[in-house]
Design a protein around this motif. Sequence first.
Motif, PDB file in Angstrom:
ATOM      1  N   ASN A  63      10.494 -26.649 -62.252  1.00 20.13           N
ATOM      2  CA  ASN A  63      11.928 -26.549 -61.982  1.00 20.13           C
ATOM      3  C   ASN A  63      12.659 -26.839 -63.286  1.00 20.13           C
ATOM      4  OD1 ASN A  63      14.478 -26.523 -60.775  1.00 20.13           O
ATOM      5  ND2 ASN A  63      14.290 -28.628 -60.042  1.00 20.13           N
ATOM      6  N   GLU A  64      13.427 -25.867 -63.754  1.00 17.26           N
ATOM      7  CA  GLU A  64      14.140 -25.988 -65.037  1.00 17.26           C
ATOM      8  C   GLU A  64      13.177 -26.378 -66.161  1.00 17.26           C
ATOM      9  OE1 GLU A  64      17.417 -28.686 -64.377  1.00 17.26           O
ATOM     10  OE2 GLU A  64      18.520 -27.214 -63.200  1.00 17.26           O
ATOM     11  N   LYS A  81      18.542 -24.052 -50.567  1.00 24.45           N
ATOM     12  CA  LYS A  81      18.283 -22.771 -51.225  1.00 24.45           C
ATOM     13  C   LYS A  81      18.976 -22.737 -52.587  1.00 24.45           C
ATOM     14  CE  LYS A  81      17.754 -20.023 -47.052  1.00 24.45           C
ATOM     15  NZ  LYS A  81      18.272 -18.924 -46.252  1.00 24.45           N
ATOM     16  N   ASP A  82      20.114 -23.380 -52.666  1.00 24.54           N
ATOM     17  CA  ASP A  82      20.928 -23.374 -53.878  1.00 24.54           C
ATOM     18  C   ASP A  82      20.652 -24.646 -54.692  1.00 24.54           C
ATOM     19  OD1 ASP A  82      22.929 -23.379 -55.809  1.00 24.54           O
ATOM     20  OD2 ASP A  82      24.564 -23.023 -54.400  1.00 24.54           O
ATOM     21  N   PRO A  83      20.243 -24.506 -55.954  1.00 22.78           N
ATOM     22  CA  PRO A  83      19.951 -25.707 -56.752  1.00 22.78           C
ATOM     23  C   PRO A  83      21.170 -26.605 -56.954  1.00 22.78           C
ATOM     24  CG  PRO A  83      19.904 -23.734 -58.123  1.00 22.78           C
ATOM     25  CD  PRO A  83      20.024 -23.277 -56.702  1.00 22.78           C
ATOM     26  N   ALA A  84      22.372 -26.033 -56.951  1.00 25.69           N
ATOM     27  CA  ALA A  84      23.582 -26.857 -57.098  1.00 25.69           C
ATOM     28  C   ALA A  84      23.745 -27.791 -55.899  1.00 25.69           C
ATOM     29  CB  ALA A  84      24.814 -25.970 -57.260  1.00 25.69           C
ATOM     30  N   ASN A  85      23.432 -27.298 -54.709  1.00 24.87           N
ATOM     31  CA  ASN A  85      23.505 -28.152 -53.511  1.00 24.87           C
ATOM     32  C   ASN A  85      22.464 -29.262 -53.579  1.00 24.87           C
ATOM     33  OD1 ASN A  85      25.580 -26.600 -52.499  1.00 24.87           O
ATOM     34  ND2 ASN A  85      24.255 -25.384 -51.175  1.00 24.87           N
ATOM     35  N   LYS A 104      10.768 -27.829 -56.757  1.00 26.83           N
ATOM     36  CA  LYS A 104      10.952 -26.427 -56.380  1.00 26.83           C
ATOM     37  C   LYS A 104       9.618 -25.907 -55.846  1.00 26.83           C
ATOM     38  CE  LYS A 104      12.505 -21.998 -58.266  1.00 26.83           C
ATOM     39  NZ  LYS A 104      12.885 -21.299 -59.515  1.00 26.83           N
ATOM     40  N   ASN A 105       9.653 -25.267 -54.670  1.00 22.67           N
ATOM     41  CA  ASN A 105       8.413 -24.706 -54.154  1.00 22.67           C
ATOM     42  C   ASN A 105       8.274 -23.255 -54.592  1.00 22.67           C
ATOM     43  OD1 ASN A 105       9.918 -23.132 -52.346  1.00 22.67           O
ATOM     44  ND2 ASN A 105       9.265 -24.253 -50.539  1.00 22.67           N
ATOM     45  N   ASP A 106       7.127 -22.654 -54.303  1.00 22.05           N
ATOM     46  CA  ASP A 106       6.869 -21.289 -54.772  1.00 22.05           C
ATOM     47  C   ASP A 106       7.709 -20.234 -54.046  1.00 22.05           C
ATOM     48  OD1 ASP A 106       5.447 -21.550 -52.379  1.00 22.05           O
ATOM     49  OD2 ASP A 106       3.710 -20.428 -53.098  1.00 22.05           O
ATOM     50  N   GLU A 107       8.431 -20.619 -53.004  1.00 22.70           N
ATOM     51  CA  GLU A 107       9.332 -19.697 -52.303  1.00 22.70           C
ATOM     52  C   GLU A 107      10.766 -19.822 -52.811  1.00 22.70           C
ATOM     53  OE1 GLU A 107       8.875 -20.297 -48.106  1.00 22.70           O
ATOM     54  OE2 GLU A 107       6.711 -19.919 -48.191  1.00 22.70           O
ATOM     55  N   ARG A 111      13.718 -29.042 -53.092  1.00 21.60           N
ATOM     56  CA  ARG A 111      13.485 -30.227 -52.268  1.00 21.60           C
ATOM     57  C   ARG A 111      13.928 -31.466 -53.046  1.00 21.60           C
ATOM     58  NH1 ARG A 111      12.428 -27.090 -47.886  1.00 21.60           N
ATOM     59  NH2 ARG A 111      10.355 -26.183 -47.904  1.00 21.60           N
ATOM     60  N   VAL A 112      14.727 -32.309 -52.390  1.00 24.68           N
ATOM     61  CA  VAL A 112      15.129 -33.575 -53.006  1.00 24.68           C
ATOM     62  C   VAL A 112      14.134 -34.630 -52.546  1.00 24.68           C
ATOM     63  CG1 VAL A 112      16.964 -35.282 -53.266  1.00 24.68           C
ATOM     64  CG2 VAL A 112      17.544 -32.853 -53.016  1.00 24.68           C
ATOM     65  N   SER A 113      13.324 -35.095 -53.486  1.00 27.02           N
ATOM     66  CA  SER A 113      12.270 -36.064 -53.207  1.00 27.02           C
ATOM     67  C   SER A 113      12.734 -37.460 -53.632  1.00 27.02           C
ATOM     68  CB  SER A 113      11.011 -35.687 -53.982  1.00 27.02           C
ATOM     69  OG  SER A 113      10.057 -36.726 -53.920  1.00 27.02           O
ATOM     70  N   VAL A 114      12.429 -38.454 -52.800  1.00 28.21           N
ATOM     71  CA  VAL A 114      12.773 -39.840 -53.144  1.00 28.21           C
ATOM     72  C   VAL A 114      11.534 -40.707 -53.343  1.00 28.21           C
ATOM     73  CG1 VAL A 114      15.070 -39.791 -52.113  1.00 28.21           C
ATOM     74  CG2 VAL A 114      13.110 -40.440 -50.701  1.00 28.21           C
ATOM     75  N   MET A 115      10.357 -40.074 -53.235  1.00 28.89           N
ATOM     76  CA  MET A 115       9.123 -40.812 -53.488  1.00 28.89           C
ATOM     77  C   MET A 115       8.010 -39.824 -53.802  1.00 28.89           C
ATOM     78  SD  MET A 115       6.928 -43.278 -50.984  1.00 28.89           S
ATOM     79  CE  MET A 115       6.167 -44.723 -51.689  1.00 28.89           C
ATOM     80  N   ALA A 116       7.222 -40.144 -54.811  1.00 32.80           N
ATOM     81  CA  ALA A 116       6.016 -39.388 -55.139  1.00 32.80           C
ATOM     82  C   ALA A 116       4.866 -40.384 -55.211  1.00 32.80           C
ATOM     83  CB  ALA A 116       6.182 -38.667 -56.471  1.00 32.80           C
TER      84      ALA A 116
END
Length: 146
Positions: A63-64, A81-85, A104-107, A111-116
């Motif tokens: 992503n970017e 769907k929109d990266p700005a959102n 960002k997924n392959d589609e 996704r906004v993730s708060v833990m990895a």
Amino acid sequence: MRKLSYLLLAFTILTASCNSTKTSLFGKSGRDKGKDIEGTSIKPTILMPAGPIREVEEKLVANENREPSPQKYFVIIGSFKDPANAKEHQALVLKDGFTSEILKNDEGLYRVSVMATDDITAARNEVKRIWAKFREYSDTWMLIRK
């Protein structure tokens, strides 16, 4: 005389009902309105979503020009769907004390993730903690990297 009797009876009923000693939902009588609601047995309830945690397998892409975190499990608190959102939502969750990463997924969904993490139990526990503490994030789920 009869009219006077009816009027007197109606007046008696009205004044008796206004001075009711019925207990309200909060354990106080009508006369105690405005006073503190101490000693009640009513406790606030936190509603958690019913059912199991939604777990979805996805392939993640850069992503970017940044690769996503290398971990296998991600707690997702928003999808767009929109990266700005996604960036706007990320700013919101940062105000609530989360650290965040936009995946960002392959589609092409963001996704906004708060833990990895590589610990599936820790990821599931974080989803449940978010459900319990933040009603506005009750749709939080877990992404599993393909």
